[in-house]
Scaffold this motif. Structure first.
Motif, PDB file in Angstrom:
ATOM      1  N   GLY A  33     -10.084  -6.310 -11.341  1.00  0.00           N
ATOM      2  CA  GLY A  33     -10.429  -5.051 -11.989  1.00  0.00           C
ATOM      3  C   GLY A  33     -11.335  -4.145 -11.182  1.00  0.00           C
ATOM      4  N   SER A  34     -12.073  -4.707 -10.213  1.00  0.00           N
ATOM      5  CA  SER A  34     -12.963  -3.876  -9.400  1.00  0.00           C
ATOM      6  C   SER A  34     -12.216  -3.064  -8.356  1.00  0.00           C
ATOM      7  CB  SER A  34     -14.000  -4.769  -8.708  1.00  0.00           C
ATOM      8  OG  SER A  34     -13.359  -5.733  -7.885  1.00  0.00           O
ATOM      9  N   VAL A  35     -10.927  -3.327  -8.184  1.00  0.00           N
ATOM     10  CA  VAL A  35     -10.113  -2.617  -7.191  1.00  0.00           C
ATOM     11  C   VAL A  35      -9.272  -1.567  -7.909  1.00  0.00           C
ATOM     12  CG1 VAL A  35      -8.335  -2.853  -5.405  1.00  0.00           C
ATOM     13  CG2 VAL A  35     -10.010  -4.701  -5.752  1.00  0.00           C
ATOM     14  N   ASP A  36      -9.573  -0.293  -7.695  1.00  0.00           N
ATOM     15  CA  ASP A  36      -8.808   0.752  -8.378  1.00  0.00           C
ATOM     16  C   ASP A  36      -7.505   1.035  -7.622  1.00  0.00           C
ATOM     17  OD1 ASP A  36      -9.325   2.561  -6.250  1.00  0.00           O
ATOM     18  OD2 ASP A  36     -11.103   3.366  -7.235  1.00  0.00           O
ATOM     19  N   SER A  37      -6.702   1.953  -8.160  1.00  0.00           N
ATOM     20  CA  SER A  37      -5.372   2.200  -7.591  1.00  0.00           C
ATOM     21  C   SER A  37      -5.454   2.746  -6.166  1.00  0.00           C
ATOM     22  CB  SER A  37      -4.591   3.162  -8.484  1.00  0.00           C
ATOM     23  OG  SER A  37      -5.292   4.385  -8.646  1.00  0.00           O
ATOM     24  N   HIS A  38      -6.433   3.614  -5.902  1.00  0.00           N
ATOM     25  CA  HIS A  38      -6.591   4.159  -4.549  1.00  0.00           C
ATOM     26  C   HIS A  38      -6.982   3.049  -3.581  1.00  0.00           C
ATOM     27  CE1 HIS A  38      -7.555   6.833  -1.277  1.00  0.00           C
ATOM     28  NE2 HIS A  38      -8.825   6.466  -1.286  1.00  0.00           N
ATOM     29  N   GLU A  39      -7.916   2.202  -3.986  1.00  0.00           N
ATOM     30  CA  GLU A  39      -8.347   1.098  -3.127  1.00  0.00           C
ATOM     31  C   GLU A  39      -7.218   0.093  -2.904  1.00  0.00           C
ATOM     32  OE1 GLU A  39     -13.047   1.251  -4.523  1.00  0.00           O
ATOM     33  OE2 GLU A  39     -11.603  -0.064  -5.538  1.00  0.00           O
ATOM     34  N   TYR A  40      -6.388  -0.078  -3.920  1.00  0.00           N
ATOM     35  CA  TYR A  40      -5.234  -0.965  -3.779  1.00  0.00           C
ATOM     36  C   TYR A  40      -4.314  -0.472  -2.659  1.00  0.00           C
ATOM     37  CZ  TYR A  40      -0.907  -3.442  -4.949  1.00  0.00           C
ATOM     38  OH  TYR A  40       0.230  -4.216  -4.886  1.00  0.00           O
ATOM     39  N   ARG A  41      -4.030   0.841  -2.646  1.00  0.00           N
ATOM     40  CA  ARG A  41      -3.173   1.387  -1.597  1.00  0.00           C
ATOM     41  C   ARG A  41      -3.814   1.253  -0.228  1.00  0.00           C
ATOM     42  NH1 ARG A  41       1.270   0.568  -3.028  1.00  0.00           N
ATOM     43  NH2 ARG A  41       1.612   1.105  -0.839  1.00  0.00           N
ATOM     44  N   LEU A  42      -5.121   1.500  -0.142  1.00  0.00           N
ATOM     45  CA  LEU A  42      -5.807   1.373   1.138  1.00  0.00           C
ATOM     46  C   LEU A  42      -5.720  -0.067   1.662  1.00  0.00           C
ATOM     47  CD1 LEU A  42      -9.035   3.494   0.497  1.00  0.00           C
ATOM     48  CD2 LEU A  42      -7.172   4.052   2.089  1.00  0.00           C
ATOM     49  N   GLN A  43      -5.815  -1.020   0.755  1.00  0.00           N
ATOM     50  CA  GLN A  43      -5.765  -2.422   1.151  1.00  0.00           C
ATOM     51  C   GLN A  43      -4.359  -2.795   1.646  1.00  0.00           C
ATOM     52  OE1 GLN A  43      -7.574  -6.570  -0.668  1.00  0.00           O
ATOM     53  NE2 GLN A  43      -6.748  -5.091  -2.090  1.00  0.00           N
ATOM     54  N   LEU A  44      -3.337  -2.424   0.876  1.00  0.00           N
ATOM     55  CA  LEU A  44      -1.967  -2.796   1.228  1.00  0.00           C
ATOM     56  C   LEU A  44      -1.507  -2.074   2.495  1.00  0.00           C
ATOM     57  CD1 LEU A  44      -0.725  -4.847  -0.678  1.00  0.00           C
ATOM     58  CD2 LEU A  44       0.875  -3.104  -1.443  1.00  0.00           C
ATOM     59  N   GLU A  45      -1.764  -0.775   2.556  1.00  0.00           N
ATOM     60  CA  GLU A  45      -1.338  -0.012   3.724  1.00  0.00           C
ATOM     61  C   GLU A  45      -2.187  -0.347   4.943  1.00  0.00           C
ATOM     62  OE1 GLU A  45      -1.293   4.039   2.421  1.00  0.00           O
ATOM     63  OE2 GLU A  45       0.257   3.660   0.909  1.00  0.00           O
ATOM     64  N   GLY A  46      -3.438  -0.753   4.713  1.00  0.00           N
ATOM     65  CA  GLY A  46      -4.272  -1.196   5.825  1.00  0.00           C
ATOM     66  C   GLY A  46      -3.732  -2.470   6.452  1.00  0.00           C
ATOM     67  N   LEU A  47      -3.293  -3.398   5.608  1.00  0.00           N
ATOM     68  CA  LEU A  47      -2.687  -4.622   6.124  1.00  0.00           C
ATOM     69  C   LEU A  47      -1.391  -4.306   6.856  1.00  0.00           C
ATOM     70  CD1 LEU A  47      -2.326  -7.633   6.483  1.00  0.00           C
ATOM     71  CD2 LEU A  47      -1.477  -7.758   4.120  1.00  0.00           C
ATOM     72  N   ALA A  48      -0.570  -3.422   6.283  1.00  0.00           N
ATOM     73  CA  ALA A  48       0.684  -3.041   6.934  1.00  0.00           C
ATOM     74  C   ALA A  48       0.430  -2.465   8.321  1.00  0.00           C
ATOM     75  CB  ALA A  48       1.437  -2.031   6.066  1.00  0.00           C
ATOM     76  N   SER A  49      -0.584  -1.620   8.445  1.00  0.00           N
ATOM     77  CA  SER A  49      -0.904  -1.021   9.739  1.00  0.00           C
ATOM     78  C   SER A  49      -1.467  -2.055  10.705  1.00  0.00           C
ATOM     79  CB  SER A  49      -1.911   0.115   9.558  1.00  0.00           C
ATOM     80  OG  SER A  49      -1.348   1.177   8.809  1.00  0.00           O
ATOM     81  N   ALA A  50      -2.272  -2.977  10.194  1.00  0.00           N
ATOM     82  CA  ALA A  50      -2.840  -4.024  11.052  1.00  0.00           C
ATOM     83  C   ALA A  50      -1.732  -4.889  11.649  1.00  0.00           C
ATOM     84  CB  ALA A  50      -3.813  -4.886  10.255  1.00  0.00           C
ATOM     85  N   LEU A  51      -0.677  -5.158  10.873  1.00  0.00           N
ATOM     86  CA  LEU A  51       0.426  -5.969  11.372  1.00  0.00           C
ATOM     87  C   LEU A  51       1.245  -5.228  12.427  1.00  0.00           C
ATOM     88  CD1 LEU A  51       1.689  -7.622   8.056  1.00  0.00           C
ATOM     89  CD2 LEU A  51       0.369  -8.697   9.890  1.00  0.00           C
ATOM     90  N   ARG A  52       1.120  -3.891  12.453  1.00  0.00           N
ATOM     91  CA  ARG A  52       1.823  -3.107  13.469  1.00  0.00           C
ATOM     92  C   ARG A  52       0.981  -2.922  14.734  1.00  0.00           C
ATOM     93  NH1 ARG A  52       3.276   0.415   8.915  1.00  0.00           N
ATOM     94  NH2 ARG A  52       5.482   0.129   8.373  1.00  0.00           N
ATOM     95  N   HIS A  53      -0.276  -3.341  14.696  1.00  0.00           N
ATOM     96  CA  HIS A  53      -1.146  -3.160  15.856  1.00  0.00           C
ATOM     97  C   HIS A  53      -0.557  -3.922  17.046  1.00  0.00           C
ATOM     98  CE1 HIS A  53      -4.682  -3.550  18.462  1.00  0.00           C
ATOM     99  NE2 HIS A  53      -5.174  -2.497  17.816  1.00  0.00           N
ATOM    100  N   PRO A  54      -0.489  -3.293  18.229  1.00  0.00           N
ATOM    101  CA  PRO A  54       0.153  -3.937  19.380  1.00  0.00           C
ATOM    102  C   PRO A  54      -0.410  -5.316  19.727  1.00  0.00           C
ATOM    103  CG  PRO A  54      -0.252  -1.623  19.837  1.00  0.00           C
ATOM    104  CD  PRO A  54      -0.926  -1.927  18.532  1.00  0.00           C
ATOM    105  N   GLU A  55      -1.737  -5.459  19.688  1.00  0.00           N
ATOM    106  CA  GLU A  55      -2.320  -6.746  20.060  1.00  0.00           C
ATOM    107  C   GLU A  55      -2.032  -7.811  19.012  1.00  0.00           C
ATOM    108  OE1 GLU A  55      -6.521  -8.640  21.747  1.00  0.00           O
ATOM    109  OE2 GLU A  55      -6.381  -6.500  21.248  1.00  0.00           O
ATOM    110  N   VAL A  56      -2.081  -7.426  17.732  1.00  0.00           N
ATOM    111  CA  VAL A  56      -1.734  -8.367  16.665  1.00  0.00           C
ATOM    112  C   VAL A  56      -0.280  -8.809  16.815  1.00  0.00           C
ATOM    113  CG1 VAL A  56      -1.399  -8.621  14.173  1.00  0.00           C
ATOM    114  CG2 VAL A  56      -3.442  -7.467  15.047  1.00  0.00           C
TER     115      VAL A  56
END
Length: 237
Positions: A33-56
């Protein structure tokens, strides 16, 4: 003579490794409940971007003889976990791009308000028990709060201490800029909490994101650190 002997030994060592799993990595994302809808998107899209990082990507992809497996789930209260990605073998950049695209398109489902860190630890450990043939098995839990329901992380950690798994943490500080320095206090307390009760195993660690806007960078740092440590560890043996 010595060089031929060394070469023969290397062939013997390398031979059985063909097709083996070097690491199973399960990522658990806090959707309480402490994670609102905006924070949810930041978390999911942040992970998606991290997986696209060249070194990762370079560290995750198959090296021709070994590969790794990735699973992703969301967690909130006890028995309220949602799989976003079942165990998937990572061999190429296309595999990671497909996972990232899927995360970016994922919509939030209803989740209870509570924060069951201990239950998330147990769920992740159960996932890792499906990958016993992997050389290393790692659970990463991201969260912005302490547990308030279910078993205490301390008790779950005691139960899991002989399972041969590693648990790392990514703690997220409150991202309200109006709180000023309180964000540093909050994330410091949460880091200490995760360090004391959540992380488990040799070389386990806690990464810090000062707000959900910093989640992508923190996730990228964490993935590089744990994946690179595996490569370095194997290179020394």
């Amino acid at each position: 003579m010595i060089s031929r002997l060394v070469a023969a030994l290397l062939c013997i060592i390398a031979g059985p490794a063909l097709g083996q799993c070097r690491q199973a990595l399960a990522l658990g994302l806090d959707v309480s409940g402490s994670v609102d809808s905006h924070e949810y998107r930041l978390q999911l899209e942040g992970l998606a971007s991290a997986l696209r990082h060249p070194e990762v990507g370079q560290l995750m992809q198959s090296d021709g003889s070994t590969s790794m497996y990735l699973a992703i789930f969301e967690w909130s209260e006890p028995s309220h976990e949602r799989m976003l990605l079942n165990w998937t073998e990572i061999q190429t950049a296309s595999d990671l791009n497909a996972i990232s695209d899927g995360l970016a398109q994922t919509t939030r489902s209803a989740a209870p308000q509570g924060t069951a860190v201990g239950s998330a630890m147990a769920f992740g450990a159960d996932l890792l028990s499906q990958q016993t043939k992997c050389w290393r098995r790692t659970l990463d839990l991201s969260g912005d709060g302490k547990h308030n329901l279910g078993p205490h992380p301390r008790d779950v950690g005691i139960y899991l201490q002989n399972d041969g798994i590693t648990i790392n943490g990514l703690v997220i500080g409150a991202d309200d800029p109006n709180t000023g320095d309180q964000r540093y206090v909050q994330v410091g307390e949460l880091s200490a909490y995760f360090s004391a009760w959540v992380i488990l195993g040799p070389n386990s660690f806690v990464e810090v994101a000062l707000g959900f806007e910093a989640f992508e960078d923190a996730m990228t740092r964490k993935l590089i650190r744990e994946l690179d440590s595996l490569v370095l560890s194997d290179a020394r043996h």
